[in-house]
Write an enzyme that holds these catalytic residues in place. Sequence first.
Site, short mmCIF file in Angstrom:
data_model
loop_
_atom_site.label_atom_id
_atom_site.label_comp_id
_atom_site.label_asym_id
_atom_site.label_seq_id
_atom_site.Cartn_x
_atom_site.Cartn_y
_atom_site.Cartn_z
N PRO A 45 -8.34 -2.59 -6.02
CA PRO A 45 -8.88 -1.88 -4.85
C PRO A 45 -8.07 -2.18 -3.61
O PRO A 45 -7.76 -3.35 -3.33
CB PRO A 45 -10.31 -2.42 -4.74
CG PRO A 45 -10.67 -2.73 -6.16
CD PRO A 45 -9.40 -3.25 -6.79
N CYS A 46 -7.75 -1.14 -2.86
CA CYS A 46 -6.73 -1.30 -1.81
C CYS A 46 -7.26 -1.10 -0.40
O CYS A 46 -6.49 -1.12 0.55
CB CYS A 46 -5.61 -0.28 -2.06
SG CYS A 46 -6.20 1.43 -2.15
#
Length: 353
Positions: A74-75
């Site tokens: 997840p960014c």
Amino acid sequence: MKLKAIDLFSGAGGMSVGASMVGIEVVVAVESDSHAAESFKANHANAEIIQNDIREISLDPKYKDLFILFGGPPCQGFSISNTKTRNSENKNNSLFHEFIRQVDEMNPKWFVFENVEGITTFEKGTIVAKLEKKFEKLGYKTSWKVLTASDYGVPQNRNRFFMVGNRLGIDFSFPDKEEEVITVKEAIKDLPKLENGANHDLLNYKKVKITPYIKLMRGNSKKPSQNYVSKNQPYVIERYKHIKPGQNWKAIPVELMTNYKNTSNCHSGIYKRLDPKKPSVVIANYRKNMLIHPYEHRGLSVREAARIQSFPDNFMFKGNLSFQQQQIGNAVPPLLAKAIFKQIIESYKTSKK
């Protein structure tokens, strides 16, 4: 060669679609979101899908030493546009350690780590340097680069960070840009005309001259599915009518924006009508941003957004409309992933000669 893969943080499976296009078989995927995991399973029937928090998972040793492991933690915490939680305390920012752990445990020949371009400047660039050192200790030679999706056949200007590593001592070079740029019009011109709030599953394709991109996206599909459009309020549709291709909220008359206390805080991507003559802007949270169809006064359909991301028309998204839209926006464009995997296979074959 049997080229088998593990997909971590798989989402609906954009990277896996790109891998399958070049003959890589995804044997297991890990995804915590139930709706995205359901979409992955629906489109990759032969893969084992593990729907769980990766921090709770140790993969079966039978998958050790396979060809490639890939994924994008997840960014949101690394994103340049994230001004609230872009710091080391964001718990999502620690998930790249889980990616490293899985590489260590599974010992694949290759890995691909994907993320937003903001990771290159996060914490003054130290995160990328840490990744390089960690993988070097595990015996991997790495290369990284920020690639633009529209350079690789995707009708969208989307930048993504990729780090590619291998434990074979191969000097990997990223693929060259493709000469042809695909526009929004070329990508979606055969998809059906729709109304605000449309909820049609199967409709007919328009009769148009078929571009190579459209032919690729259609595959064996006879009709486009998931022609679903969010229903906007009449006052929103009225705003759309004032926006020409390529313009955004600034084209809306002031008297129609009175519910905004301060329009100076509006992002340039809000109320953006796509320019049919260019690749699209980023298809991220396209419902919240209210991206507008290039010609019609409505938002994008699920199938149109999927086309702009380069998902083939036979790919089915699960969950309700908002979940489908989120899965599309979060995905790595399959054709961008395909270009990287193709280059990896070519590098691998050349090294074996």
